[in-house]
Write a protein that holds these residues in place. Structure first.
Motif, PDB file in Angstrom:
ATOM      1  N   ASP A   1     -24.403 -62.372 -67.622  1.00 54.51           N
ATOM      2  CA  ASP A   1     -25.343 -62.199 -68.839  1.00 54.51           C
ATOM      3  C   ASP A   1     -25.373 -60.659 -69.342  1.00 54.51           C
ATOM      4  N   ALA A   2     -25.439 -59.699 -68.455  1.00 56.70           N
ATOM      5  CA  ALA A   2     -25.318 -58.414 -68.785  1.00 56.70           C
ATOM      6  C   ALA A   2     -24.040 -58.102 -69.771  1.00 56.70           C
ATOM      7  N   ALA A   3     -22.939 -58.702 -69.432  1.00 55.89           N
ATOM      8  CA  ALA A   3     -21.711 -58.571 -70.298  1.00 55.89           C
ATOM      9  C   ALA A   3     -21.644 -59.210 -71.315  1.00 55.89           C
ATOM     10  N   LYS A   4     -22.397 -60.541 -71.471  1.00 57.54           N
ATOM     11  CA  LYS A   4     -22.258 -61.279 -72.742  1.00 57.54           C
ATOM     12  C   LYS A   4     -23.093 -60.309 -73.860  1.00 57.54           C
ATOM     13  N   ALA A   5     -24.312 -59.748 -73.061  1.00 55.54           N
ATOM     14  CA  ALA A   5     -25.189 -58.988 -74.225  1.00 55.54           C
ATOM     15  C   ALA A   5     -24.712 -57.894 -74.934  1.00 55.54           C
TER      16      ALA A   5
END
Length: 117
Positions: A110-114
């Motif tokens: 999720d952090a990478a997607k953000a």
């Protein structure tokens, strides 16, 4: 009186034959053949130690990729996203997290997607 080399030769032969212990047939009994086998075995074991590092990295990447795809990312996008987010984690640890803590890995995804969006 001259010094003869028998003792040193015997030591050298025994060192090689000890390394060749467990080899089949003449490879473990005759010095000349044992020496060839031991030389090859030592070079192969050196290569093997280098190869093992490559194989483990390959395995970690395959595991990370599989886990990333479950979370809707490819391996390369995940790694780029993590780098952009400033999350500095090596592949070994990422693969361990992917196996042992799927929720934690999802948070990383999720952090990478953000950062990608």
């Amino acid at each position: 009186m001259r010094i003869k080399g028998g003792v040193n030769a015997k030591k050298k032969h025994n060192r090689i034959l000890k390394l060749a212990k467990g080899y089949r047939g003449a490879r473990s009994k005759q010095y000349r053949i044992a020496k060839q086998s031991v030389m090859r075995a030592l070079t192969e074991s050196y290569k093997g130690r280098k190869e093992r590092k490559r194989q483990f990295r390959q395995l970690w990447i395959a595991r990370i990729n599989a886990a990333a795809r479950l979370n809707g990312l490819s391996y390369s996008k995940l790694m780029f996203g993590l780098k952009s987010a400033g999350i500095d984690m090596n592949r070994k640890m990422l693969s361990e997290v992917a196996i042992a803590d799927p929720d934690g890995f999802k948070a990383l995804c999720d952090a990478a997607k953000a950062k990608l969006a």
